[in-house]
Design a protein around this motif. Structure first.
Motif, short mmCIF file in Angstrom:
data_model
loop_
_atom_site.label_atom_id
_atom_site.label_comp_id
_atom_site.label_asym_id
_atom_site.label_seq_id
_atom_site.Cartn_x
_atom_site.Cartn_y
_atom_site.Cartn_z
N LEU A 365 36.63 47.08 41.04
CA LEU A 365 37.82 46.22 41.15
C LEU A 365 39.05 46.88 40.54
O LEU A 365 40.18 46.65 40.98
CB LEU A 365 37.56 44.87 40.49
CG LEU A 365 36.50 43.98 41.14
CD1 LEU A 365 36.39 42.66 40.39
CD2 LEU A 365 36.81 43.73 42.60
N LEU A 374 37.84 37.37 46.08
CA LEU A 374 36.54 37.90 45.66
C LEU A 374 35.52 36.78 45.76
O LEU A 374 35.71 35.69 45.21
CB LEU A 374 36.60 38.42 44.23
CG LEU A 374 35.27 38.82 43.59
CD1 LEU A 374 34.65 40.00 44.33
CD2 LEU A 374 35.46 39.15 42.11
N TYR A 395 43.69 41.18 36.92
CA TYR A 395 43.92 41.53 38.32
C TYR A 395 45.00 40.61 38.87
O TYR A 395 44.72 39.48 39.28
CB TYR A 395 42.62 41.44 39.11
CG TYR A 395 41.51 42.30 38.55
CD1 TYR A 395 41.66 43.68 38.45
CD2 TYR A 395 40.33 41.74 38.09
CE1 TYR A 395 40.65 44.47 37.92
CE2 TYR A 395 39.31 42.52 37.57
CZ TYR A 395 39.49 43.89 37.47
OH TYR A 395 38.49 44.68 36.94
#
Length: 466
Positions: A365, A374, A395
Motif C-alpha cells: 500500500l 481497499l 493513506y
C-alpha cells in the motif's frame, strides 16, 4: 380510469406508460378495455421482454405469456431475456417466435439452457433458423454443447456482435475435421494453421466471456482471440487455460483493457495439446482492470507487472491465490520507476488470499499513493486493531475500506481519528463518499460535501455496537 387517460394528450399517455416495467405493463392490460386498447397499440413499450420465473405459475401460462409479449412487441422487440429455469422449457419456443414475428431489430438475447444434449441441439438449430440479424450486438448462451463450426455460424448470423458470453458450455473441436490433424506438441503449429484457414473470422467483439468452459483446446482459444482484434474485455475464469493464452493475447488483442483470468481447480492439462509450461510469459498489454482467481504467484506477476510499470492498472482483484510477501516485494521491484510505483492503482480487492501478511500488505500500500478503495474478506488471520486504523490514516486518498471479518478491540477514539483524517481530505479537496465497513455491525457511509461535523456523523451512523 379510462376517463382520466382520455383527457390526456397521446404523447403524455405514452410517456406515462413508458415509465413502467414489463410486469407493471402486464397488470395495466387487465385494468380496463381502454387501457388494453392503448397498450396493444404501442408496440415500442414491449421492446424489452424479460420473463422471470420468480412468480409462481404453470409452465403453459409462461408459454402463453411469452407468445403474447413477443407478439405485442413484433418488429419493435429489442431485448429478450429468460431466467435459467424458463430457458430450459421456453428457449426453443422463444427463438421460433422471434423467427415467426420477424424481429429484425433484436439487439440482445439472453438464454440459459441446462437441459440435456437433445434440447441443446434443438436450441442451436432454432438459433440458426432465425436468420441473419445485423442489429444483434449482445448474445448470452449458457450451458451449451457447441463446436467451432457453430461458433463461426454465430459470427456469420450476427456480424455486428460486440458482446458474446458462452460460459458454462462445452466448446470442442469439430471432430470430422480435426480428426485428420495429428495431435501432440510436434503438430501444434500445423493444427493452428488449419484452424485459422477454416474458422478465422474478423468480428467486432469488444467483450468475450468464456467462464468455466470445458473441452476447448489452446487452438480453439487462439482462433477465437484472433477473431477479436477490437477486444477490450476478456473473461476466462475456471476454464481450460495454458501459458499459451497469454501469448495469444499478446499477439492478437493489443486493445484489451479488462481481464478476468482463472484456472480450473483440480484441472490437469491434456497430454496432447499442452506441454509442461515454460517460465511464465509476461502479458505485454496495458490493462486497466485485472481479476485473478486461483493462479500461482508467478502467473500473477507475469500478468500485472507490465500494466503496473506503464501506469495503466487502476483496479486489481485477487481471489483464492497464494501470494507470499516476497512476491509482492518483487512486484514492487518490477514496477518501480521515477514516478513512484503503482501510482495508477485506485482499487484493490483481496479475497481468500494466503501467504500475504498484513505488514506485507502495508508495504504494498505504501507504493499505491492514489489508492481509493481497499476490500478484503475471508482472510481471518489478518487482525484489524487500533494500530491498523492508525496506519490507514496515513493513506490520504484511501476513503473506502471494507473488511469482512471480526475486528479486534477497535476503540471509538481510533474510529474517530480515522474518520477525522478522511473527513478533512474529502471536505476540502473533492466531492465523494467516505465508506468504512469493518464487519456486519460497524459501518459508516458519508456523502461529501456535508454540513455535519465528525462527531455528528459518528453519532448518526451508530458506528459502534451497542
Amino acid at each position: 380510469m379510462s376517463a382520466i387517460v382520455n383527457t390526456l394528450p397521446p404523447e403524455i399517455v405514452q410517456l406515462i406508460f413508458g415509465l413502467l416495467d414489463l410486469e407493471q405493463l402486464v397488470r395495466c392490460l387487465r385494468v380496463c378495455k381502454e387501457w388494453h386498447r392503448i397498450l396493444i397499440s404501442l408496440p415500442h413499450l414491449w421492446r424489452h421482454v424479460q420473463l422471470s420465473s420468480r412468480f409462481q405459475g404453470a409452465p403453459e401460462r409462461y408459454a402463453q405469456a411469452l407468445t403474447n409479449l413477443i407478439h405485442l412487441a413484433g418488429d419493435h422487440l429489442q431485448w429478450l431475456k429468460l431466467d435459467i429455469e424458463l430457458s430450459e422449457v421456453l428457449g426453443i419456443q422463444a427463438l421460433q417466435l422471434i423467427a415467426a414475428n420477424g424481429c429484425k431489430h433484436l439487439e440482445g438475447l439472453e438464454l440459459n439452457n441446462t437441459s440435456g444434449p437433445e434440447e441443446r441441439l434443438l436450441l442451436l438449430r432454432a438459433l440458426r433458423n432465425i436468420g441473419p440479424m445485423t442489429a444483434m450486438s449482445y448474445l448470452q448462451l449458457y450451458c451449451l454443447e457447441i463446436n467451432m463450426d457453430d461458433v463461426v455460424h454465430l459470427f456469420d448470423l450476427f456480424p455486428n456482435l460486440t458482446y458474446l458470453d458462452l460460459s458454462d458450455s462445452v466448446l470442442y473441436d469439430s471432430g470430422d475435421y480435426t480428426s485428420s490433424i495429428p495431435s501432440g506438441p510436434a503438430h501444434r503449429h500445423h493444427r493452428y494453421h488449419h484452424y485459422n484457414q477454416r474458422y478465422h473470422r474478423t468480428t467486432r467483439l469488444k467483450s468475450l466471456t468464456l467462464n468455466h468452459i470445458e473441452g476447448a483446446s489452446s487452438a480453439v482459444f487462439g482462433c477465437l482471440l484472433q477473431s477479436c482484434p477490437q477486444l477490450e474485455q476478456f473473461h476466462c475464469r475456471g476454464a481450460l487455460l495454458s501459458y499459451e493464452i497469454i501469448q495469444h493475447l499478446n499477439r492478437y488483442n493489443r486493445s484489451l483493457r479488462v481481464l478476468a483470468y482463472g484456472l480450473c481447480a483440480g484441472h490437469h492439462a491434456d497430454q496432447h495439446d499442452f506441454v509442461i509450461p515454460p517460465p511464465p510469459v509476461m502479458l505485454e498489454i496495458g490493462l486497466e482492470s485485472v481479476l485473478l482467481e486461483q493462479v500461482n504467484d508467478q502467473d500473477l506477476a507475469a500478468i500485472v507487472s507490465y500494466s503496473a510499470y506503464h501506469y495503466t492498472l487502476s483496479k486489481l482483484d485477487i481471489r483464492s491465490c497464494f501470494i507470499p510477501d516476497d512476491t509482492m516485494a518483487q512486484l514492487l521491484l518490477n514496477s518501480s520507476s521515477s514516478n513512484g510505483g503503482w501510482s495508477s492503482l485506485r482499487q484493490l480487492d483481496l479475497s481468500s488470499v494466503t501467504g500475504l501478511s498484513l505488514p506485507g500488505l502495508f508495504t504494498f500500500l505504501d507504493a499505491c499513493p492514489n489508492l481509493e478503495k481497499l476490500s478484503f474478506k475471508d482472510i481471518p488471520w489478518w487482525r484489524v486493531t487500533n494500530a491498523t486504523l492508525d496506519r490507514w490514516t496515513h493513506y490520504k486518498n484511501l476513503v473506502d475500506i471494507r473488511y469482512f471479518g471480526q475486528p479486534e478491540s477497535i476503540s471509538q477514539a481510533a474510529i474517530q481519528q480515522l474518520i477525522a483524517a478522511k473527513y478533512a481530505v474529502l471536505q476540502q479537496q473533492r466531492p465523494g463518499a467516505l465508506h468504512f465497513e469493518f464487519n456486519r455491525h460497524t459501518r459508516i457511509h458519508i456523502q461529501f460535501p456535508t454540513q455535519y461535523s465528525v462527531d455528528d456523523l459518528i453519532l448518526l451512523s451508530r458506528l459502534l455496537d451497542e
